[in-house]
Design a protein around this motif. Structure first.
Motif, mmCIF file in Angstrom:
data_model
loop_
_atom_site.group_PDB
_atom_site.id
_atom_site.type_symbol
_atom_site.label_atom_id
_atom_site.label_comp_id
_atom_site.label_asym_id
_atom_site.label_seq_id
_atom_site.Cartn_x
_atom_site.Cartn_y
_atom_site.Cartn_z
ATOM 1 N N ASP A 24 -6.246 4.883 -2.084
ATOM 2 C CA ASP A 24 -7.288 3.965 -2.550
ATOM 3 C C ASP A 24 -6.790 2.988 -3.618
ATOM 4 O O ASP A 24 -7.581 2.216 -4.170
ATOM 5 C CB ASP A 24 -8.469 4.760 -3.119
ATOM 6 C CG ASP A 24 -9.175 5.573 -2.049
ATOM 7 O OD1 ASP A 24 -9.347 5.037 -0.934
ATOM 8 O OD2 ASP A 24 -9.532 6.731 -2.327
ATOM 9 N N VAL A 25 -5.489 3.001 -3.906
ATOM 10 C CA VAL A 25 -4.934 2.138 -4.954
ATOM 11 C C VAL A 25 -4.633 0.747 -4.391
ATOM 12 O O VAL A 25 -4.032 0.611 -3.312
ATOM 13 C CB VAL A 25 -3.663 2.765 -5.551
ATOM 14 C CG1 VAL A 25 -2.954 1.757 -6.459
ATOM 15 C CG2 VAL A 25 -4.019 4.021 -6.322
ATOM 16 N N ASN A 26 -5.054 -0.267 -5.139
ATOM 17 C CA ASN A 26 -4.751 -1.654 -4.790
ATOM 18 C C ASN A 26 -3.564 -2.128 -5.623
ATOM 19 O O ASN A 26 -3.585 -2.066 -6.844
ATOM 20 C CB ASN A 26 -5.962 -2.553 -5.052
ATOM 21 C CG ASN A 26 -5.678 -4.010 -4.717
ATOM 22 O OD1 ASN A 26 -5.163 -4.746 -5.541
ATOM 23 N ND2 ASN A 26 -6.034 -4.418 -3.517
ATOM 24 N N MET A 27 -2.488 -2.596 -4.952
ATOM 25 C CA MET A 27 -1.257 -3.011 -5.637
ATOM 26 C C MET A 27 -1.007 -4.518 -5.507
ATOM 27 O O MET A 27 0.115 -4.982 -5.674
ATOM 28 C CB MET A 27 -0.063 -2.240 -5.054
ATOM 29 C CG MET A 27 -0.200 -0.720 -5.121
ATOM 30 S SD MET A 27 1.149 0.118 -4.271
ATOM 31 C CE MET A 27 2.576 -0.426 -5.223
ATOM 32 N N LEU A 83 -7.144 -4.579 -0.394
ATOM 33 C CA LEU A 83 -6.015 -4.033 0.360
ATOM 34 C C LEU A 83 -5.559 -2.698 -0.235
ATOM 35 O O LEU A 83 -5.062 -2.636 -1.363
ATOM 36 C CB LEU A 83 -4.856 -5.037 0.355
ATOM 37 C CG LEU A 83 -3.621 -4.639 1.160
ATOM 38 C CD1 LEU A 83 -3.953 -4.452 2.636
ATOM 39 C CD2 LEU A 83 -2.509 -5.676 0.974
ATOM 40 N N THR A 84 -5.751 -1.628 0.521
ATOM 41 C CA THR A 84 -5.275 -0.295 0.141
ATOM 42 C C THR A 84 -4.708 0.374 1.393
ATOM 43 O O THR A 84 -4.800 -0.160 2.501
ATOM 44 C CB THR A 84 -6.416 0.572 -0.418
ATOM 45 O OG1 THR A 84 -7.350 0.864 0.639
ATOM 46 C CG2 THR A 84 -7.139 -0.117 -1.567
ATOM 47 N N TRP A 85 -4.169 1.579 1.202
ATOM 48 C CA TRP A 85 -3.667 2.335 2.363
ATOM 49 C C TRP A 85 -4.808 2.612 3.348
ATOM 50 O O TRP A 85 -4.630 2.480 4.556
ATOM 51 C CB TRP A 85 -3.037 3.645 1.889
ATOM 52 C CG TRP A 85 -2.506 4.464 3.035
ATOM 53 C CD1 TRP A 85 -3.158 5.430 3.733
ATOM 54 C CD2 TRP A 85 -1.207 4.359 3.624
ATOM 55 N NE1 TRP A 85 -2.366 5.940 4.729
ATOM 56 C CE2 TRP A 85 -1.150 5.295 4.677
ATOM 57 C CE3 TRP A 85 -0.075 3.570 3.353
ATOM 58 C CZ2 TRP A 85 -0.014 5.476 5.463
ATOM 59 C CZ3 TRP A 85 1.059 3.744 4.136
ATOM 60 C CH2 TRP A 85 1.087 4.674 5.175
ATOM 61 N N ASN A 86 -5.959 2.928 2.830
ATOM 62 C CA ASN A 86 -7.082 3.259 3.709
ATOM 63 C C ASN A 86 -7.662 2.032 4.406
ATOM 64 O O ASN A 86 -8.311 2.162 5.456
ATOM 65 C CB ASN A 86 -8.187 3.962 2.918
ATOM 66 C CG ASN A 86 -7.811 5.391 2.579
ATOM 67 O OD1 ASN A 86 -6.990 6.012 3.259
ATOM 68 N ND2 ASN A 86 -8.420 5.931 1.518
ATOM 69 N N VAL A 121 0.864 -1.188 0.000
ATOM 70 C CA VAL A 121 0.000 0.000 0.000
ATOM 71 C C VAL A 121 0.900 1.238 0.000
ATOM 72 O O VAL A 121 2.053 1.192 0.446
ATOM 73 C CB VAL A 121 -0.943 0.007 1.223
ATOM 74 C CG1 VAL A 121 -1.870 -1.201 1.198
ATOM 75 C CG2 VAL A 121 -0.163 0.038 2.536
ATOM 76 N N ARG A 122 0.386 2.376 -0.506
ATOM 77 C CA ARG A 122 1.172 3.606 -0.581
ATOM 78 C C ARG A 122 0.343 4.778 -0.058
ATOM 79 O O ARG A 122 -0.855 4.900 -0.323
ATOM 80 C CB ARG A 122 1.647 3.852 -2.006
ATOM 81 C CG ARG A 122 0.572 3.887 -3.051
ATOM 82 C CD ARG A 122 1.143 3.945 -4.463
ATOM 83 N NE ARG A 122 1.943 5.147 -4.681
ATOM 84 C CZ ARG A 122 2.707 5.340 -5.753
ATOM 85 N NH1 ARG A 122 2.780 4.391 -6.686
ATOM 86 N NH2 ARG A 122 3.392 6.461 -5.880
#
Length: 663
Positions: A60-63, A124-127, A54-55
């Motif tokens: 809200d980006v899923n990596m 899985l995201t930062w949030n 996560v970043r």
């Protein structure tokens, strides 16, 4: 698989060795001294079931679908998470070692944290990142293109699922291969070691171990029989092998397949071993030894194999047909004579429609004269030397699945003395056990509802024991009384003229006025729970014991009697623990468990004397009990498994083990 004691230690920046200190500090589990506790370690390497980064700048980006895990503090903060599904149910976790392959290392360090919440890849995201606990370990640096190894046992919060966070300690970021990496060998992994302390023995007196021996080469060897020599000078082992040359204690036996017989003295020193039917479609089904030390083998075959005395009558291969053979070996293993027989169906006899059918010998015994007594099943018609035996109208067609039983006796030269058939209407009918007493009386056991073999009126699938005079005259037949099915697998004559039996049942049966029920009464094909006990010389009920562990899948397979009339039983249960009357054996979650092998001794009245659990990777166990109560076992095993005080390790896929426990 069960492993030797591993080494373990803390986090490092390379895939180095483990120190020994951590495991020696683990205290012995509190087990009763009478149970002969044993410790085993189960080592497994797990791959993640989920991972991702996560970043902070893109909350809200899923990596989770990328092939890299990122960890960094600045200018953008990256954190990575992994989820593993643990497999150590019942054991104590003594090591959990994370390994990550660093594509780019770091000189500012990393920390490892337990996390609560879900490492669920699609969300899985930062949030949505899980909450993290305090760091359990850190590393100061990680080299480029190298493995990071970290002891993360302290981060394990749950017995079944392990979620872990990898966080930066500085602004020199690191990059690791994820579970999506194209190079499979560089994907993340978790090395675990679980400790299991389990009871191996119960009883008032501990049988000492006399010796233990491993037999095996590059082939897949399997034990098929173990018999004591009547003069007390040793024992013989029967086995089968596939996929290469075999090893039974002497010179290598030729491959690629066949069956073997080996003879040993009382100290398990090899005397001779020989292979038969090498590379031919033959199968050893049962074996016994005559009073003079000759070895009698029965089995099945196709084609026209030569077992050492000439080709057997031809049976067309790759068809539903199979023939039976009877082979006599001298005390030194030389073939003396062999006989081959077949059955046939005759749906259109007048029009010449005759088809070779099945003839399967499943048990063999002998008597004081060295006679050969054989039991088995067949379809259609079969002539063993005394004229046609008939399996009944429901086995006349090639498509009929019903089969009937036969019992036959040959003299020491292979000459036919008598044979008879027992009509049944059950496709699972089988004669699994034979025994003789000092007077030459014959006991046969198995599954079937023929009125001669079992109490008239019992249902299809009855577990039966029948007694015959030496000339084949039926004396009595007994079937487990009730609404269930069953199968007697082992028989042994008792000193008072009675017989001990072992087998399995499903449903209910009544014995001595008491009703017994299986754990799962719904199955109607295979027995699901074990049963063993005794019958009197007149076929009356003696005593009985049942095995009904959870889940179903218990069976008593073999029974023997020592000189004092004590009964020894071996079998298996589909459970992690079992209690045969002396206390619990095993432990919950034992690795490779769910199929525990046991051997146990009971007094002539059925009281528990001692019971022993065999290794968790033991199968196909056969026993031979001496008059003084010494118990020898021949068994198949794979990998590394403890039996008694010995850890057996296989050189091929499966090997054979031998062990003796003194009284």
């Amino acid at each position: 698989m069960l492993a030797v004691l591993p080494r373990c230690g803390g986090a490092t920046g390379a895939e180095d060795g483990l120190t020994e200190g951590a495991l020696t500090a683990v205290e012995q589990a509190a087990l009763p001294a009478s149970c002969q506790p044993q410790t085993s370690l189960d080592s497994r390497t797990l791959v993640p079931v989920g991972d991702g980064s996560v970043r902070s700048d893109q909350p809200d980006v899923n990596m989770s679908s990328v092939s890299t895990l990122y960890v960094d503090a600045a200018p953008t903060r990256y954190q990575s998470y992994l989820r593993f599904q643990l497999e150590g149910e019942g054991g104590e976790l003594v090591q959990a070692r994370l390994r990550l392959y660093a594509k780019q290392g770091t000189h500012t360090g990393l920390s490892f944290h337990p996390v609560t919440g879900s490492v669920y890849e699609p969300a899985l995201t930062w949030n949505t990142r899980p909450a993290q606990g305090a760091a359990v370990t850190t590393v100061a640096s990680v080299a480029n293109d190298a493995w990071l190894t970290a002891d993360v046992k302290g981060a394990v919060l749950d017995r079944h699922t392990f979620d872990l966070g990898v966080l930066p300690l500085g602004d020199d970021g690191a990059e690791f291969s994820s579970r999506e990496a194209s190079n499979v060998s560089r994907r993340p992994r978790l090395d675990t070691v679980y400790r299991y302390d389990w009871c191996t023995y119960r009883g008032s007196g501990t049988p000492s171990q006399a010796w233990a021996k491993t037999l095996g080469g590059t082939a897949r060897e399997q034990a098929r029989a173990l018999l004591n020599l009547p003069d007390g000078s040793g024992f013989v082992l029967g086995g089968a092998y596939h996929d290469g040359p075999a090893q039974a204690g002497g010179a290598e036996l030729p491959g690629p397949s066949g069956f073997l017989v080996a003879r040993f003295n009382t100290a398990a020193q090899h005397q001779w071993s020989r292979a038969y039917g090498v590379g031919q479609p033959v199968s050893l089904e049962a074996m016994t030894v005559t009073p003079l030390g000759n070895v009698l083998v029965v089995g099945t075959y196709e084609g026209s194999p030569d077992l050492g005395t000439g080709a057997l009558p031809y049976i067309a291969p790759n068809t539903p047909a199979v023939g039976m053979f009877v082979l006599k070996l001298s005390p030194t293993g030389n073939p003396v004579w062999a006989r081959g027989f077949h059955a046939e169906t005759r749906p259109g006899w007048a029009e010449g429609q005759v088809y070779t059918s099945i003839a399967v010998p499943t048990a063999v015994a002998t008597d004081a004269n060295g006679s050969v007594i054989v039991a088995g099943h067949f379809k259609g018609y079969m002539d063993l030397g005394g004229g046609d035996l008939y399996a009944g109208s429901m086995s006349e067609s090639r498509d009929d699945s019903t089969r009937s039983l036969f019992l036959a006796k040959f003299d020491y030269s292979g000459g036919h003395q008598w044979s008879q058939a027992f009509y049944t209407v059950d496709e699972y009918t089988v004669a699994s056990a034979l025994a003789t007493d000092a007077g030459g009386n014959i006991f046969m056991g198995g599954r079937g509802n023929n009125a001669t073999l079992a109490t008239p009126g019992l249902r299809v699938g009855t577990a039966f024991v029948a007694r015959f005079a030496p000339d084949g005259t039926p004396v009595w037949g007994y079937g487990l009384k009730g609404g269930g099915i069953g199968r007697i697998r082992g028989l042994a004559a008792l000193p008072d003229g009675g017989v001990a039996f072992a087998g399995g049942f499903n449903g209910t049966f009544t014995f001595q006025g008491q009703t017994y029920s299986s754990h799962d009464p719904t199955h109607d094909v295979r027995p699901d729970d074990g049963v063993f006990g005794t019958l009197t010389a007149t076929g009356g009920e003696g005593w009985v014991r049942v095995l009904t562990t959870q889940p179903s899948g218990d069976v008593a397979e073999q029974v023997a009697v020592d000189g004092a009339g004590n009964i020894v039983v071996n079998g298996r249960v589909s459970a992690y623990t079992l209690d045969l009357g002396g206390g619990e054996l095993g432990t919950p979650g034992l690795p490779q468990g769910g199929a525990l092998r046991f051997v146990a001794s009971f007094s002539p009245t059925g009281a528990h004397r001692w019971s022993r659990m065999l290794g968790s990777q033991v199968s196909d166990a056969f026993m031979a009990v001496s008059p003084d109560g010494s118990t020898r076992l021949g068994f198949t095993f794979e990998g590394s498994t403890p039996v008694g005080t010995t850890t057996f390790s296989s050189s091929g896929l499966t090997d054979m083990g031998l062990i003796q426990f003194n009284p």
